[in-house]
Design a protein around this motif. Structure first.
Motif, short mmCIF file in Angstrom:
data_model
loop_
_atom_site.label_atom_id
_atom_site.label_comp_id
_atom_site.label_asym_id
_atom_site.label_seq_id
_atom_site.Cartn_x
_atom_site.Cartn_y
_atom_site.Cartn_z
N ARG A 66 0.82 -1.21 0.00
CA ARG A 66 0.00 0.00 0.00
C ARG A 66 0.86 1.27 0.00
O ARG A 66 1.98 1.26 0.48
CB ARG A 66 -0.91 0.00 1.23
N MET A 67 0.27 2.33 -0.53
CA MET A 67 0.92 3.63 -0.51
C MET A 67 1.11 4.06 0.95
O MET A 67 0.19 3.91 1.76
CB MET A 67 0.07 4.68 -1.24
N PRO A 68 2.30 4.56 1.31
CA PRO A 68 2.50 5.00 2.70
C PRO A 68 1.61 6.20 3.03
O PRO A 68 1.32 7.03 2.17
CB PRO A 68 3.98 5.38 2.73
N GLY B 81 8.07 9.90 -1.62
CA GLY B 81 7.81 9.74 -3.04
C GLY B 81 6.74 10.67 -3.56
O GLY B 81 6.81 11.17 -4.69
N VAL B 82 5.73 10.95 -2.74
CA VAL B 82 4.66 11.87 -3.13
C VAL B 82 5.20 13.30 -3.24
O VAL B 82 4.84 14.06 -4.13
CB VAL B 82 3.48 11.80 -2.14
N VAL B 83 6.11 13.66 -2.30
CA VAL B 83 6.75 14.97 -2.38
C VAL B 83 7.50 15.10 -3.70
O VAL B 83 7.44 16.13 -4.38
CB VAL B 83 7.71 15.19 -1.20
N GLY B 84 8.21 14.02 -4.11
CA GLY B 84 8.93 14.04 -5.38
C GLY B 84 8.01 14.21 -6.56
O GLY B 84 8.31 14.95 -7.51
N ALA B 85 6.84 13.55 -6.52
CA ALA B 85 5.88 13.68 -7.62
C ALA B 85 5.35 15.11 -7.70
O ALA B 85 5.16 15.66 -8.79
CB ALA B 85 4.73 12.69 -7.41
N THR C 250 -2.79 15.41 -4.15
CA THR C 250 -2.24 14.38 -3.25
C THR C 250 -3.34 13.64 -2.50
O THR C 250 -3.08 13.00 -1.50
CB THR C 250 -1.28 15.04 -2.24
N ASP C 251 -4.58 13.72 -2.99
CA ASP C 251 -5.70 13.03 -2.35
C ASP C 251 -5.70 11.57 -2.78
O ASP C 251 -6.47 11.14 -3.65
CB ASP C 251 -7.03 13.70 -2.73
N ILE C 252 -4.82 10.80 -2.19
CA ILE C 252 -4.70 9.37 -2.52
C ILE C 252 -5.68 8.59 -1.65
O ILE C 252 -5.71 8.76 -0.43
CB ILE C 252 -3.26 8.89 -2.28
N PRO C 253 -6.50 7.72 -2.25
CA PRO C 253 -7.49 6.97 -1.46
C PRO C 253 -6.82 6.12 -0.38
O PRO C 253 -5.72 5.61 -0.57
CB PRO C 253 -8.16 6.08 -2.52
N LEU D 170 6.69 7.34 -5.98
CA LEU D 170 6.74 8.56 -6.79
C LEU D 170 6.04 8.34 -8.13
O LEU D 170 5.20 9.15 -8.56
CB LEU D 170 8.20 8.98 -7.00
N GLU D 171 6.36 7.24 -8.81
CA GLU D 171 5.76 6.94 -10.11
C GLU D 171 4.25 6.74 -9.98
O GLU D 171 3.47 7.20 -10.82
CB GLU D 171 6.39 5.67 -10.69
N THR D 172 3.84 6.06 -8.91
CA THR D 172 2.41 5.81 -8.69
C THR D 172 1.65 7.11 -8.50
O THR D 172 0.58 7.33 -9.10
CB THR D 172 2.22 4.90 -7.47
N ALA D 173 2.20 7.99 -7.65
CA ALA D 173 1.53 9.27 -7.40
C ALA D 173 1.53 10.15 -8.64
O ALA D 173 0.53 10.81 -8.95
CB ALA D 173 2.23 10.00 -6.24
N LEU D 174 2.64 10.15 -9.38
CA LEU D 174 2.76 11.01 -10.56
C LEU D 174 1.76 10.59 -11.64
O LEU D 174 1.15 11.43 -12.30
CB LEU D 174 4.19 10.94 -11.10
N ASN D 175 1.59 9.29 -11.82
CA ASN D 175 0.72 8.78 -12.88
C ASN D 175 -0.70 8.45 -12.39
O ASN D 175 -1.54 8.01 -13.17
CB ASN D 175 1.33 7.51 -13.49
N LYS D 176 -0.92 8.61 -11.07
CA LYS D 176 -2.20 8.24 -10.46
C LYS D 176 -2.57 6.80 -10.80
O LYS D 176 -3.71 6.48 -11.14
CB LYS D 176 -3.31 9.20 -10.91
N SER D 177 -1.56 5.95 -10.73
CA SER D 177 -1.75 4.56 -11.16
C SER D 177 -1.95 3.61 -9.99
O SER D 177 -1.62 2.44 -10.06
CB SER D 177 -0.52 4.11 -11.98
#
Length: 646
Positions: A122-124, A138-142, A151-154, A222-229
């Motif tokens: 899971r995303m931290p 990683g989210v800060v990097g994105a 940055t509203d990650i479920p 970072l990649e996940t947050a950047l691409n919303k994947s």
């Protein structure tokens, strides 16, 4: 394939070895951060903890100033949760030390989220400290790459562990950046993550794609947050309701049909699960289909056969896993830390194969007709048939013996290398032990591994014996030339082990210090006797001849099979930390770390020892002299460690 906007600077095994000390000096990080920044990096994300100042205030100041000047360094925040004996939860948040925190562009969380099976999927989550909230690193990097990114990650979102994407990331060793041995273009317009990939630093985590370093997980975040994947997994409560409803419906439908109709309904049900799962997956939602599949299987009596097959697959997987553990187990590492190198693998084998007893029999070296039971796990028959042991060795192949339905089977496995046979592995099974090809393969794997380990250890002992005898011969030659030097070498050994351990040296490096203490003055063989035994002060010409003993010694040992650090002790034990020593005029960290350690011991022993030209100092006077020379003749950090020991 799109360009990956991420690069990694890795403290890998080689970098750690080259630097030679951990934690590494903070000044090294400052130099690496500056070089990354000058290469055109968008930002630098740091996955190393700088929670408190180091022992070097100059290095800390350099790091703080560099981070402030660069202006694009994101430092880590870590949260640790522990439970007290009373059941209370305590959360500790670790920040960089204050001056460094204030110099950073931002802070990002490096705490990873573990599932119930200790796997990172899971995303931290963000870290909250008072009124402050710190996004994951990683989210800060994105956000730095795309400032408009939401940055509203479920909650419970899964990391997109794209193996192919991670393989595309450029990875540059830390030591290469430090030495300017890298292509600056690898960092241009990229977010650069700096973290550990060395096995010795233990920053490895189990993920859905295997065990990987934490810095790679930050890159995946970072990649996940950047691409919303990211993907969201179905909640347990809703999954339970769906399973209950499916169970009731299938029970009603299958209760009105025969075997064929039930099988057809089951196929339609599975097809519906696959279709719904695919539709939800496209919308970044992962449905837990396994319970539904199991419900369908349970509704049909065929589930009995499927379950049996599944059980066999699980057992086979466990056997293969145990085999992998045995193949990868490092006998030498276990031997170094005084662990029993045989018992743990035998326990694993006994559990995996359900054996009553498993034993390791080795041939006696002096009497090849006699056996000794080296290790045994479990209980079984009181004695093993020595004729069968001999027959196994003579035939060179395993022998399977059936002992009756009520007793199970036994297997004799030869321990053989290309050169010779060394013993036999005996396995006595329960009634459930079938001795299948997988079972025999697992036993053979361990037997072969053990045989080659034993042969290798025997060869190592011979080499070590030759090595020790060589040292003794050289020491005797030195003793006949100068008994003061020989006595001095012997005395040095008293301090080598405890000082070496206090400086963080490993077992083999302490052995290097022992050998270096015996050999460091071997070059005095080439110095005239009248100079060695002179009781007055040496003339300038005589001292120049005396100074040559380190180079003479190096010429003697350079082609002998000694570790390189031993040769460096012989050559450089008169170098000074301020660069005024001889023969090479090395300065500071140009002098090998082990040589710097030895130099302190060497001079201290000289001060408290007798010489033709001087009386011995008392111990306190000698300690004061060592302390006075810290920073000039000696490494000041090593002096600080040494003085309390003497």
């Amino acid at each position: 394939t799109r360009s990956v906007p991420v690069a990694i600077v890795a403290m890998d095994q080689n970098s750690l070895k080259e630097i030679g000390v951990w934690p590494s000096p903070r000044g090294y990080y400052a130099d690496v951060f500056r070089k990354i920044s000058e290469s055109g990096a968008t930002a630098i994300l740091v996955d190393f903890n700088f929670a408190s100042p180091s022992s070097s205030s100059a290095d800390d100041r350099k790091l703080v100033e560099t981070v402030r000047e660069i202006g694009k360094v994101v430092l880590p925040v870590q949260m640790e949760t522990r439970e007290t004996p009373e059941g209370a939860l305590i959360r500790n948040v670790t920040l960089p030390f204050l001056d460094l925190e204030e110099s950073a562009m931002a802070l990002g969380g490096i705490t990873l989220t573990l599932d119930h099976d200790d796997v990172v999927r899971r995303m931290p989550s963000s870290i909250e400290l008072g009124y402050k909230t710190y996004l994951p690193l990683g989210v800060v990097g994105a956000k730095l790459i795309d400032p408009d990114l939401s940055t509203d990650i479920p909650k419970g979102a899964l990391i997109d562990m794209a193996y192919a994407t991670l393989r595309m990331i450029s990875v540059v060793p830390f030591i290469n950046v430090l030495r300017d041995d890298f292509d600056p273009g690898l960092f241009r317009n990229k977010v650069v993550l700096v973290g550990a990939t060395s096995e010795d630093l233990h920053d490895f985590w189990m993920t859905s794609i295997g065990v990987i370093p934490g810095v790679y997980i930050q890159a995946a975040v970072l990649e996940t947050a950047l691409n919303k994947s990211w993907y969201v997994r179905q909640e347990k409560r809703s999954a339970a309701l769906v399973v209950l409803a499916a169970s009731l419906i299938l029970g009603l439908l299958m209760g009105r049909t025969g075997w064929r109709g039930g099988a057809l309904i089951l196929l339609v049900f599975y097809a519906a699960i696959a279709l719904v799962s695919a539709l939800l997956f496209r919308n970044s939602f992962v449905i837990d289909a396994v319970p539904l599949i199991l419900v369908g299987a349970i509704q049909l009596p065929v589930q009995v056969g499927l379950h049996a097959r599944m059980t066999e697959q699980v057992l086979d997987f466990e056997r293969r896993k145990t085999s992998a553990i045995l193949k990868l187990s490092d006998f030498r590492e276990a031997e170094e830390i005084d662990q029993d190198v045989y018992t743990v693998p035998l326990v694993l084998l006994r559990q995996a194969l359900k054996l009553n007893r498993i034993s390791l029999y080795l041939l006696e070296e002096r009497d090849p007709l006699r056996w000794r039971e080296e290790a045994v796990v479990g209980e079984g028959q009181t004695a093993t048939d020595e004729d069968m042991l001999a027959q196994t060795i003579e035939g060179g192949e395993f022998i399977r013996v059936k002992r009756g339905k009520a007793q199970g089977s036994s297997v004799y496995i030869p321990l053989m290398t290309i050169r010779k046979a060394v013993g036999v592995l005996y396995a006595e099974g329960t009634t459930s032990f079938k001795g299948s090809d997988v079972d025999i393969g697992l036993l053979l794997s361990y037997a072969t591994n053990t045989a080659y380990f034993l042969e290798s250890r025997e060869l190592d002992e011979r080499v070590k014996s030759l090595y020790v005898n060589t040292i003794k011969a050289i020491s005797k030659a030195l003793d006949s030339k100068d008994h003061y030097t020989s006595a001095h070498s012997e005395l040095s050994l008293d301090y080598v082990e405890k000082f070496g351990k206090a400086c963080g040296l490993k077992k083999d490096q302490i052995e290097v210090l022992h050998v270096g203490a015996l050999l460091h003055d071997i070059g005095k063989i080439g110095v005239p006797d009248e100079i060695l035994t002179k009781s007055e002060k040496l003339t300038e010409a005589e001292f120049e001849k005396m100074m040559k003993h380190s180079l003479i010694g190096y010429e003697i040992v350079k082609d002998l099979p000694f570790p390189e650090e031993v040769k460096l002790i012989v050559r450089n034990h008169h170098e000074r930390f301020d660069g005024l020593g001889y023969p090479d005029g090395l300065k500071g960290e140009e002098i090998d770390y082990v040589v710097r350690i030895f130099s302190v011991i060497d001079v201290f022993q000289t001060l408290i020892g007798s010489r033709p030209y001087k009386q011995p100092m008392d111990r306190e006077e000698a300690k004061s002299e060592i302390k006075r020379c810290a920073g000039t003749q000696f490494d000041p950090e090593l002096v600080r460690v040494f003085l309390p020991l003497v």
